[in-house]
Every structure is written in structure tokens, then in C-alpha cells.
Design a protein around this motif. Sequence first.
Motif, short mmCIF file in Angstrom:
data_model
loop_
_atom_site.label_atom_id
_atom_site.label_comp_id
_atom_site.label_asym_id
_atom_site.label_seq_id
_atom_site.Cartn_x
_atom_site.Cartn_y
_atom_site.Cartn_z
N GLN A 167 0.69 -1.10 0.14
CA GLN A 167 -0.05 0.07 0.26
C GLN A 167 0.90 1.46 0.00
O GLN A 167 0.10 2.36 -0.42
CB GLN A 167 -1.03 0.16 1.30
CG GLN A 167 -1.84 -1.01 1.03
CD GLN A 167 -2.74 -1.27 -0.04
OE1 GLN A 167 -3.58 -0.24 -0.63
NE2 GLN A 167 -3.19 -2.32 -0.81
N VAL A 168 1.88 0.64 -0.14
CA VAL A 168 3.02 1.88 0.45
C VAL A 168 2.67 2.55 -1.31
O VAL A 168 3.61 2.08 -2.40
CB VAL A 168 5.08 2.15 0.43
CG1 VAL A 168 5.46 3.08 0.87
CG2 VAL A 168 4.16 1.48 1.60
N VAL A 169 3.06 3.85 -0.82
CA VAL A 169 2.92 5.17 -3.03
C VAL A 169 4.73 5.61 -2.89
O VAL A 169 4.85 5.84 -1.51
CB VAL A 169 2.11 5.71 -2.61
CG1 VAL A 169 2.48 7.55 -4.02
CG2 VAL A 169 1.02 5.56 -2.22
N VAL A 170 5.02 5.71 -4.17
CA VAL A 170 6.80 5.89 -3.89
C VAL A 170 6.15 6.85 -4.94
O VAL A 170 5.80 7.00 -6.77
CB VAL A 170 7.44 5.39 -5.02
CG1 VAL A 170 8.60 5.59 -5.27
CG2 VAL A 170 7.58 3.11 -4.32
N ASP A 171 6.37 8.18 -4.67
CA ASP A 171 6.61 9.00 -5.73
C ASP A 171 6.67 9.64 -6.33
O ASP A 171 7.96 9.42 -6.96
CB ASP A 171 5.72 10.66 -4.81
CG ASP A 171 5.38 11.08 -3.37
OD1 ASP A 171 3.71 10.12 -3.79
OD2 ASP A 171 5.26 11.53 -1.75
N ALA A 172 5.98 10.64 -7.38
CA ALA A 172 7.21 10.94 -8.69
C ALA A 172 8.21 11.83 -8.07
O ALA A 172 8.08 12.27 -6.78
CB ALA A 172 6.45 11.88 -9.71
N ASP A 173 9.33 11.95 -9.13
CA ASP A 173 10.62 13.00 -8.29
C ASP A 173 10.55 14.17 -7.78
O ASP A 173 9.75 14.63 -8.95
CB ASP A 173 11.78 12.69 -9.11
CG ASP A 173 12.54 11.52 -9.50
OD1 ASP A 173 12.22 10.24 -9.01
OD2 ASP A 173 13.90 11.45 -10.28
N THR A 174 11.00 14.46 -6.41
CA THR A 174 10.43 16.38 -6.60
C THR A 174 11.64 16.91 -7.25
O THR A 174 13.07 16.47 -7.01
CB THR A 174 10.55 16.55 -5.35
OG1 THR A 174 9.16 15.59 -4.85
CG2 THR A 174 10.66 18.41 -4.71
N GLN A 175 11.65 17.34 -8.47
CA GLN A 175 13.07 18.52 -9.20
C GLN A 175 13.57 19.02 -8.36
O GLN A 175 12.17 20.55 -8.35
CB GLN A 175 11.87 17.79 -11.23
CG GLN A 175 11.85 17.16 -11.69
CD GLN A 175 12.62 16.08 -12.00
OE1 GLN A 175 14.08 16.66 -11.92
NE2 GLN A 175 11.99 14.91 -12.06
N THR A 176 14.57 19.75 -8.85
CA THR A 176 15.26 21.09 -7.68
C THR A 176 16.05 21.29 -8.83
O THR A 176 15.81 20.31 -10.31
CB THR A 176 15.97 20.57 -6.72
OG1 THR A 176 17.20 19.25 -7.06
CG2 THR A 176 15.35 19.51 -5.67
N MET A 177 16.03 22.87 -8.70
CA MET A 177 16.67 23.28 -10.10
C MET A 177 18.15 23.86 -10.02
O MET A 177 19.23 24.19 -10.29
CB MET A 177 15.71 24.29 -10.29
CG MET A 177 14.31 24.50 -10.53
SD MET A 177 14.85 23.44 -12.21
CE MET A 177 15.03 24.79 -13.17
N SER A 178 19.05 23.07 -8.54
CA SER A 178 20.51 23.85 -8.34
C SER A 178 20.45 22.69 -7.16
O SER A 178 20.43 22.21 -6.26
CB SER A 178 20.07 25.08 -7.81
OG SER A 178 19.06 25.42 -6.39
N GLY A 179 22.02 22.94 -7.23
CA GLY A 179 22.39 21.67 -6.56
C GLY A 179 22.21 22.57 -4.74
O GLY A 179 21.73 21.20 -3.86
N GLY A 180 22.13 23.83 -4.75
CA GLY A 180 22.20 23.90 -3.47
C GLY A 180 20.33 23.92 -3.01
O GLY A 180 20.51 23.84 -1.81
N GLU A 181 19.65 23.59 -3.96
CA GLU A 181 18.41 23.55 -2.62
C GLU A 181 17.85 22.24 -3.35
O GLU A 181 17.72 20.87 -1.96
CB GLU A 181 17.10 23.83 -4.62
CG GLU A 181 15.44 23.50 -4.32
CD GLU A 181 15.05 23.17 -5.43
OE1 GLU A 181 13.77 23.46 -5.32
OE2 GLU A 181 15.70 24.15 -6.11
N TRP A 182 19.21 21.05 -4.58
CA TRP A 182 18.82 19.51 -3.84
C TRP A 182 19.92 19.08 -2.95
O TRP A 182 19.02 18.20 -2.14
CB TRP A 182 19.47 18.74 -5.21
CG TRP A 182 20.09 17.71 -5.04
CD1 TRP A 182 19.07 16.39 -5.07
CD2 TRP A 182 20.81 16.78 -4.31
NE1 TRP A 182 19.27 15.77 -5.41
CE2 TRP A 182 20.41 15.21 -4.98
CE3 TRP A 182 22.44 17.12 -4.15
CZ2 TRP A 182 21.83 14.34 -4.61
CZ3 TRP A 182 23.01 16.30 -4.45
CH2 TRP A 182 22.63 14.93 -4.16
#
Length: 238
Positions: A163-178
Motif C-alpha cells: 500500500q506504500v506510494v512511491v511519489d514521482a521525483d521532486t525536481q530541484t533546480m540547483s545543487g543548493g536546493e537539492w
Amino acid sequence: MPTRSRGPILASALGTCLLLSGGTAAAVPLAAPAQAPAGEAGGTLARVCAYGQMATAGLGPWGPGRPYVPIDNVVHPTMEAFVDSKPAIRPLRTEQFVSRDTAGRAVQIRCKGKSADHVNTVYGAGTASGEGTCAAVNRTTLRTVGASLGPAERASAAFDPAQVVVDADTQTMSGGEWTQEFPSAAVQDGVLHLRAYSLLVEWLDPRWQGLPESFRGVHYCTLIAPGELRRVLLGGLG
């Protein structure tokens, strides 16, 4: 000093590679990690990002019949050293950092790899089958950890792996955000969700042609540690 490991890793070996001790679902520590537990002393986490590279670029078992490209995986002892690192294309090299809790249990695994189009540009068209997702690696981890649970564990588990949901990737825009801290698991309406953060800068994307070469052709993933997932499944969050 960072440690290196070489050689292929098969999808069928993921259970052996990934069934490890982890940590709580707390924020990722940015300081030097605690000492790994005895069960991890043999290097059981040493190839996770090499596996992730194969999955996201479609190499090895994800691309049957494709040319073999060896992967050198560097495991960094501190987040600071990891942040300063860059993956390489020839020889193909991934960078890895394992975030741990105060008991030394792995919580998250951060991987820096190369994009599929950069692999194909350097090694030849068709070497990589195409860009995959970080979520696919979390999905494989969920399948492997779920399969490892015994009947009694399944009966008493806080969450049913099915029943666990694997979410789609959360896309980041920079290394600092990632590199910002975030939980790899969260409960929404009673359902456990697994999250992966991604940073993808494709080599041939015209938007990024003005960037330095070391910033292009990269695919970064932040993944839940398998031992952490096991503890969450069995004991819940909190």
C-alpha cells in the motif's frame, strides 16, 4: 578519505546490497556521519550509487545487450566533501554520501551521477537506454525490503508494503536546493509515501550550454536508506 569501489552490480543483488540498518525519518544531518554499525562495516552500502547510475541511465541489466561501462563509486565521509565533489564521465564515476542518525544508522543515500545523454555522447549512441528516475530506485528498494519481511513482521507492520506510494521525483533546480534537508518518508491520509529529490541537467539541453561542463550532464538522486524504510514499515514514523 573517500572510499572507492569498482565493478558491476546486478538488480538481483539489490537485496544483499541494500538490506541494511538505517535511521529515523528525522532531518538529514549535515555534519560528519556517526560510525557505521558493525553490520555495515563490510561495505554493504558501497555500491548503492553505482546501482542508481545504472538504473537512471539504463546501463547494465537495465539495458540488456548494451556495452558494459565500469563505474567507479566514491563514498565520501562527510557531507562537506560530498557537496564539493563532481561525478565524472570518463572513467564513469559516481559520488555518494550516506546520512546517518546519532546511532550511526543510515537514513538517506545521496548520489551524484551522469545523465544518459552524456553517457551516450561520450561512449556512443545506445550505450544508455534513456533517462530514468530516482523514484524507480526507491521502488526497487521498497520491493526488496517488503519481500524480506517475515509473516510475523507483516502481520504487525505499521504499513503494508503493498500500500506504500512511491511519489514521482521532486525536481530541484540547483545543487543548493537539492542538498536541502527533507524527509524521505511521509504519511498522508494514513498512507506512507516515499520521496526522492532529483537534480537533472542534461548534457545536450540547450538551456544549460552556458554552464561549466562539470555542471552539465548530471543526474543527482536522494534516496531512502533501506534499513530506514524497514524501520518505518515496522514501527511507523515519529
